[in-house]
Design a protein around this motif. Structure first.
Motif, short mmCIF file in Angstrom:
data_model
loop_
_atom_site.label_atom_id
_atom_site.label_comp_id
_atom_site.label_asym_id
_atom_site.label_seq_id
_atom_site.Cartn_x
_atom_site.Cartn_y
_atom_site.Cartn_z
N ASP A 217 0.82 -1.22 0.00
CA ASP A 217 0.00 0.00 0.00
C ASP A 217 0.85 1.26 0.00
OD1 ASP A 217 -2.22 -1.61 0.04
OD2 ASP A 217 -2.49 -1.49 2.21
N GLY A 218 1.98 1.21 -0.71
CA GLY A 218 2.81 2.39 -0.84
C GLY A 218 3.67 2.71 0.36
N GLN A 219 3.81 1.78 1.32
CA GLN A 219 4.64 2.01 2.49
C GLN A 219 5.56 0.82 2.74
OE1 GLN A 219 2.51 3.26 5.96
NE2 GLN A 219 1.42 4.89 4.91
N CYS A 220 6.68 1.11 3.39
CA CYS A 220 7.65 0.07 3.73
C CYS A 220 7.34 -0.52 5.11
CB CYS A 220 9.07 0.65 3.75
SG CYS A 220 9.69 1.17 2.15
N TYR A 221 7.48 -1.83 5.23
CA TYR A 221 7.29 -2.53 6.50
C TYR A 221 8.43 -3.50 6.70
CZ TYR A 221 2.50 -0.72 6.28
OH TYR A 221 1.42 0.09 6.20
N MET A 222 8.84 -3.65 7.95
CA MET A 222 9.86 -4.62 8.29
C MET A 222 9.23 -5.99 8.53
SD MET A 222 12.60 -2.91 8.07
CE MET A 222 13.77 -4.10 8.78
N GLU A 223 9.98 -7.03 8.39
CA GLU A 223 9.49 -8.39 8.63
C GLU A 223 8.90 -8.48 10.03
OE1 GLU A 223 11.07 -13.02 8.39
OE2 GLU A 223 12.44 -11.34 8.05
N GLY A 224 7.67 -8.98 10.13
CA GLY A 224 6.99 -9.11 11.41
C GLY A 224 6.03 -8.00 11.72
N ASP A 225 6.10 -6.87 10.99
CA ASP A 225 5.11 -5.80 11.18
C ASP A 225 3.72 -6.31 10.82
OD1 ASP A 225 7.05 -4.04 11.96
OD2 ASP A 225 7.15 -2.94 10.06
N THR A 226 2.70 -5.76 11.47
CA THR A 226 1.33 -6.18 11.21
C THR A 226 0.54 -5.07 10.52
OG1 THR A 226 0.31 -5.38 13.27
CG2 THR A 226 1.47 -7.51 13.35
N GLY A 227 -0.62 -5.45 10.01
CA GLY A 227 -1.52 -4.48 9.38
C GLY A 227 -2.55 -3.96 10.34
N THR A 236 0.56 -10.25 8.75
CA THR A 236 1.92 -9.77 8.96
C THR A 236 2.65 -9.54 7.64
OG1 THR A 236 2.92 -11.99 9.04
CG2 THR A 236 2.07 -11.07 11.12
N CYS A 237 3.77 -8.83 7.75
CA CYS A 237 4.73 -8.73 6.65
C CYS A 237 5.64 -9.95 6.72
CB CYS A 237 5.55 -7.44 6.78
SG CYS A 237 7.10 -7.43 5.84
N ASP A 238 5.57 -10.79 5.71
CA ASP A 238 6.39 -12.00 5.64
C ASP A 238 7.08 -12.02 4.28
OD1 ASP A 238 7.55 -14.48 5.59
OD2 ASP A 238 5.81 -15.55 6.37
N PRO A 239 8.28 -11.43 4.18
CA PRO A 239 8.96 -11.32 2.88
C PRO A 239 9.22 -12.66 2.21
CG PRO A 239 10.04 -9.96 4.54
CD PRO A 239 9.07 -10.85 5.27
N SER A 240 9.29 -13.74 2.98
CA SER A 240 9.56 -15.04 2.38
C SER A 240 8.36 -15.56 1.59
CB SER A 240 9.93 -16.05 3.46
OG SER A 240 8.83 -16.30 4.34
#
Length: 383
Positions: A217-227, A236-240
């Motif tokens: 949604d146009g924003q950066c999140y680190m692994e483990g961040d939630t919505g 969660t943000c799960d880059p894998s």
């Protein structure tokens, strides 16, 4: 060359508003406003753009673009600039369809096409009253909100504490007791690339995202961040797995469900609420049971449900053997017209709905996140 001058006093002259220049709005039925550029001499419309309701408009100092700001209702709005869907900010205790946010957008003055759009909000009474600019190209938003936690866009988030009120650590979507005015500053003249993008050639759709990050949604999140800002605290943000969409967290299917665009705990009951300030009337038989069904309400043993009725008329004691099959949620009444009222709901349309107005947030469907049309973001300051 190729044109004929017609004097305004000629019998052939017509008002500019009646001339067909091919520029108009109305391509999207749910857009609340139409932004039109008129020729400064002839008054003829040059281009038209369907946009959410506009509270402020600021032409750029160089005349190359125009900035607009306002509020949008994510549950009922069309896309911005053809293909950009803005995410809805949710309030704790609200329905998954009662989501909205604030936006700042930049459009080309020549074509009317969007160059970027920035969303912000917190889920409670987010409003922009006006926007102004300065000679350096900065944009200032003036408005108010009812949030304790506010996302201003990019990575800027603020948490506020009210006098004589101690709520401890608060989560996104927590309502404040009072309404609070704000002034936010967008350094629109300062252009930088998103911190999680390692390579971007003009459009974020094709940008390269760093390995331990997501760009959603146009924003950066680190692994483990939630919505959590968007009613997705269980996602969660799960880059894998996916770097551009929220991924179901480990609690879904074990201790939580995701129903009607909301994260729910085990045994949470379905409820009916006519307005956001009205009393919640809970169902006696429809609950979240993550071990049976993570995306639909489960029926308690010994009950039958009428899916066309709202609580408390939805449940009757069963006269036959119970079934373990889950049931669909009954209709939820909520508002869809997007007008402002003295409440936190979107309006007052009482047409029944399934609560899944925002298709971008429904599990199993694509998440149409905001796609910034440029690889640039702008520093935001809040006062």
């Amino acid at each position: 060359e190729g044109s004929t001058f017609v004097s305004r006093i000629s019998d052939q002259a017509v008002p500019a508003s009646q001339a067909d220049s091919g520029a108009h709005c109305g391509f999207y039925s749910k857009s609340d406003a139409c932004l039109i550029k008129y020729h400064k001499y002839t008054g003829l419309p040059i281009w038209g753009a369907d946009v959410p309701a506009v509270a402020g408009l600021v032409p750029s100092s160089d005349g190359e673009s125009v900035h607009i700001s306002g509020r949008y209702a994510a549950g009922r709005a069309d896309s911005f600039d053809d293909n950009v869907f803005l995410p809805g900010y949710a309030r704790i205790g609200g329905l998954g369809s009662q989501v909205s946010g604030l936006f700042n957008a930049k459009l080309s003055a020549e074509t009317g096409k969007g160059e970027y759009v920035l969303h912000s909000g917190g889920g409670n009474w987010d409003r922009i009253s006006d926007s102004v600019g300065d000679s350096e190209g900065n944009i200032y938003n003036i408005g108010f909100s009812g949030n304790l936690v506010m996302n201003w866009g990019g990575r800027l988030k603020t948490t506020m504490r009210e006098d004589d009120v101690d709520k401890g650590d608060v989560d996104p979507g927590t309502p404040a007791i009072e309404r609070h005015m704000f002034i936010s500053k967008l350094a629109a003249h300062t252009e930088i690339v998103h911190s999680c993008l390692t390579q971007c050639d003009g459009n974020t759709d094709t940008a390269t995202i760093s390995d331990n990050s997501c760009f959603i949604d146009g924003q950066c999140y680190m692994e483990g961040d939630t919505g959590a800002f968007y009613g997705k605290s269980c996602w969660t943000c799960d880059p894998s797995k996916d770097q551009k969409n929220w991924v179901e967290g480990s609690t879904i299917g074990s201790t939580q469900c995701y129903i009607d665009n909301l994260c729910l705990n085990n045994a949470d009951a379905f409820y009916y609420q006519r307005r956001s300030w009205s009393e919640k009337i809970y169902s006696e038989c429809q609950i979240c049971d993550p071990l049976r069904n993570t995306n639909e309400w489960s029926l308690k043993t010994g009950y039958d449900v009428d899916t066309n009725s709202n609580p408390p008329e939805d449940c009757t004691e069963s006269t036959s053997a119970p079934t373990s099959a889950p049931t669909s949620a009954p209709f939820i009444t909520h508002d869809h017209n997007g007008h402002d009222h003295e409440d936190e709901s979107v309006g007052d349309d009482l047409t029944p709905s399934s609560g899944n107005d925002d298709e971008s947030s429904v599990p199993g469907r694509p998440t149409h996140g905001i796609a910034l049309l440029l690889c640039l973001i702008f520093t935001v300051h809040v006062h």
